[in-house]
Design an enzyme around this catalytic site. Structure first.
Site, mmCIF file in Angstrom:
data_model
loop_
_atom_site.group_PDB
_atom_site.id
_atom_site.type_symbol
_atom_site.label_atom_id
_atom_site.label_comp_id
_atom_site.label_asym_id
_atom_site.label_seq_id
_atom_site.Cartn_x
_atom_site.Cartn_y
_atom_site.Cartn_z
ATOM 1 N N ASP A 224 0.651 -1.049 0.309
ATOM 2 C CA ASP A 224 0.139 -0.256 0.008
ATOM 3 C C ASP A 224 1.184 1.138 -0.320
ATOM 4 O OD1 ASP A 224 -2.721 1.504 -0.277
ATOM 5 O OD2 ASP A 224 -2.768 1.212 1.734
ATOM 6 N N ASP B 157 1.317 5.721 -5.706
ATOM 7 C CA ASP B 157 1.722 5.505 -7.122
ATOM 8 C C ASP B 157 2.992 5.761 -6.886
ATOM 9 O OD1 ASP B 157 -0.699 4.395 -7.393
ATOM 10 O OD2 ASP B 157 -1.207 5.978 -7.400
HETATM 11 N N1 SAM Z 1 -3.905 4.150 -1.096
HETATM 12 C C1 SAM Z 1 -2.386 4.953 -1.134
HETATM 13 C C2 SAM Z 1 -1.977 4.960 -2.654
HETATM 14 O O1 SAM Z 1 -3.514 5.363 -3.036
HETATM 15 O O2 SAM Z 1 -1.925 6.135 -2.786
HETATM 16 C C3 SAM Z 1 -0.790 4.658 -0.065
HETATM 17 C C4 SAM Z 1 -1.062 5.573 0.745
HETATM 18 S S1 SAM Z 1 0.001 4.863 2.144
HETATM 19 C C5 SAM Z 1 -0.249 5.635 3.247
HETATM 20 C C6 SAM Z 1 1.596 5.496 1.486
HETATM 21 C C7 SAM Z 1 2.401 5.223 2.824
HETATM 22 O O3 SAM Z 1 4.032 4.477 2.021
HETATM 23 C C8 SAM Z 1 3.019 5.896 3.661
HETATM 24 O O4 SAM Z 1 2.505 5.937 5.214
HETATM 25 C C9 SAM Z 1 4.543 6.040 3.462
HETATM 26 O O5 SAM Z 1 5.323 6.333 3.779
HETATM 27 C C10 SAM Z 1 4.950 5.124 3.153
HETATM 28 N N2 SAM Z 1 6.327 4.983 2.194
HETATM 29 C C11 SAM Z 1 6.471 5.360 1.271
HETATM 30 N N3 SAM Z 1 7.708 5.060 0.665
HETATM 31 C C12 SAM Z 1 8.280 3.875 1.606
HETATM 32 C C13 SAM Z 1 9.320 3.150 1.065
HETATM 33 N N4 SAM Z 1 10.000 2.817 0.396
HETATM 34 N N5 SAM Z 1 9.141 1.664 2.147
HETATM 35 C C14 SAM Z 1 7.826 1.441 2.457
HETATM 36 N N6 SAM Z 1 6.982 2.277 3.195
HETATM 37 C C15 SAM Z 1 6.692 3.327 2.211
#
Ligand code: SAM
Length: 538
Positions: free
Chosen positions: A384, A387
């Site tokens: 999750d 994009d």
């Molecule tokens: N449902 C969402 C969408 O449609 O775009 C995604 C939501 S969720 C909040 C995205 C999460 O990915 C965030 O908490 C962010 O901190 C995490 N994230 C970003 N880069 C990441 C990485 N390299 N490893 C793990 N988590 C990551």
């Protein structure tokens, strides 16, 4: 004489300062509108900044020749300065309303974007013009070497304008209110400028008019909001993107070490989470979106025991995973701050899951976490992440990443990722589908129609079995259930054809083409032409 000079200098200072302030304030408002309505990408920010600087450059050139021409006249330069103030004020009072009118005529977001770019020329050309004219006015009054002073006043106003726009004015007054504030400031300096031509009679009535305006503005957060509602009502249908953007109130924002986190309050979606300007989840959309992310994967595996969630810092996916009797639930998210902000502001999304002791949370990069994980550790991996519109995210969408996922999954295991629906980002979607399929032959995309948002896209893959087969019964919620599992995979035929035939490349660490596709598709060039062509023919 000295006193008069000092007096004129002070007036010029306020003129320059207020134009600088208002122009930068408008710039911030328009960038916010662009990033909220059209999307924040390197391209949109580059273009907005370029338009701004271009306006300044041409303004300075044009202003230079105007100043030369008016130098010989008695009050020409002062009138020109007053005209500029009036122009900047007019822009502030009218532009957003004009934009609303324009948008309501059904123009696409790219056109709106171009209109905003073109409109930015107005205050910036005026701001650029004002500099040589003000220098001329001061020199004419015997004040030599005033270029530094004029630049200083203008830039100082700009600095203050950019600072208070995002920190105070937009949060307190909203987009319209912030623009009106800038415009009012220019009206005030316009009134002050009447002193340059010694028109005392004009001065006091004008001061009274402005004071009345300020009283209205001071009482007007609510009034402006109400006007805004009536105004917007007359143009927008409920539910249109623009309508919802204008009704949105920023609640909280913070720059974490990794991303810009914003929480908005909207009457349609409830609280919304944005990362780097991109919509992530909302209170009203989360149940639906996260059920479809989590439940099909649970249903596709028999007796899942160990689940890993990569990303999902808002807690919406965890809330769904916790509904099932799963002995080990781990989460890895890069950004502690997203978790903290979500805990504080998004209880309607995580519903307590972020504090649930059954979840073992690791803070760190998902890719790195997988590298360190043992072979065959998990039954299900749920991804999750935002994009890949940011290059930094491309390594979590690459072929090499999915090889690690495959290694870390147990036999019979399943991976699912969210991916923005293919209607607007078809090249990006197709590239990700092909990338996962190059590692997992059993890869299937599914797209479900959303109730508030238009649709949600996902890709699911099985390490050794077909994930379209239900292996755990009784999985269901408000939106998903076992009965709808199979039909979920029916895509419109033009998308099936596109996924099968389009010459879209697999994304790898060396060639992170997914990021390029996402950037290109931002201008909707990724939408397959086929269904629209047919619509035109009939
Ligand atoms: N449902 C969402 C969408 O449609 O775009 C995604 C939501 S969720 C909040 C995205 C999460 O990915 C965030 O908490 C962010 O901190 C995490 N994230 C970003 N880069 C990441 C990485 N390299 N490893 C793990 N988590 C990551």
């Amino acid at each position: 004489m000295g006193k008069i000079l000092a007096h004129d200098k002070l007036i010029i200072f306020f003129l320059m300062f207020s134009t600088g302030l208002a122009s930068l304030l408008y710039e911030v408002v328009l960038i916010s509108v662009v990033t909220t309505v059209v999307g924040a990408t390197e391209i949109s920010l580059s273009l907005v900044l370029a338009a701004f600087l271009c306006g300044l450059a041409f303004g300075a050139l044009f202003g230079g020749s105007v100043a030369k021409r008016l130098m010989g006249t008695k009050n020409g330069l002062a009138y020109a300065l007053m005209g500029i103030e009036a122009g900047v004020a007019l822009f502030g009072f009218s532009f957003l309303s004009f934009l609303s009118l324009f948008v309501s005529s059904g123009m696409g977001t790219q056109v709106v974007f171009l209109v905003i770019l073109a409109a930015l020329f107005i205050p910036t050309v005026l701001m650029g013009m004002e500099i040589p004219i003000a220098i001329g006015a001061l020199e004419k009054k015997g004040n030599a070497q005033s270029a530094g002073f004029v630049y200083f006043s203008d830039t100082l106003g700009g600095v203050l304008g950019s600072l208070i726009a995002g920190t105070v004015l937009i949060p307190v007054l909203g987009f319209h209110g912030a623009m009106y504030f800038g415009a009012l400031l220019n009206v005030m300096t316009l009134v002050l400028a009447t002193r340059l031509i010694r028109r005392w009679k004009l001065f006091w009535p004008a001061v009274a008019a402005v004071a009345a305006g300020i009283v209205v503005l001071a009482h007007s957060t609510a009034t402006l909001q109400e006007w805004k509602l009536h105004f917007m009502d007359s143009f927008y249908g409920v539910g249109s993107a623009y309508y919802s953007v204008y009704y949105t109130t920023p609640l909280f924002s913070v720059q974490s070490p990794y991303q810009y986190i914003v929480v908005l309050e909207s009457p349609f979606y409830g609280r919304q989470l944005l990362l780097d300007g991109y919509f992530q989840t909302s209170e009203r959309g989360s149940l639906e979106y996260h059920e479809y992310l989590v439940m099909p994967a649970i249903a596709a595996v028999s007796h899942p025991e160990r689940v890993l969630l990569i990303g999902g810092g808002d807690g919406g996916a965890l809330y769904q995973i916790l509904k099932f009797n799963i002995s080990t639930i781990e989460q890895v998210d890069l950004d502690e701050e997203v978790v903290r902000v979500s805990k504080e502001y998004l209880s309607g999304v995580h519903r307590g899951s972020l504090d649930d002791p059954r979840v073992k949370r690791h803070i760190g990069d998902g890719r790195q976490f997988l590298r360190n994980a043992k072979d065959g550790s998990y039954d299900i991996i749920i991804i999750d992440l935002p994009d890949p519109t940011k290059l930094a995210l491309a390594p979590l969408y690459s072929q090499e990443f999915y090889r690690e996922v495959r290694r870390v999954l147990k036999e019979g295991g399943v991976v699912v990722t969210q991916f923005t629906p293919p209607y607007h980002y078809i090249e990006g979607f197709a590239s990700e589908y092909k990338t996962i399929k190059s590692v997992f032959p059993q890869t299937y995309p599914y797209v479900v129609s959303g109730s508030l948002q238009s649709s949600f896209g996902y890709i699911i893959a099985g390490k050794s079995g077909d994930p379209r087969v239900v292996r755990t019964g009784d999985v269901g919620g408000k939106w998903y259930d076992n009965e709808s599992h199979v039909s979920m995979f029916d895509l419109p035929p033009f998308i099936d054809r596109y996924l099968a035939d389009a010459p879209v490349q697999v994304t790898t660490d060396e060639n992170p083409i997914i990021h390029t596709y996402m950037q290109n598709n931002y201008f909707y060039r990724g939408v397959a032409d086929e269904p629209y062509q047919e619509a035109e023919e009939t």
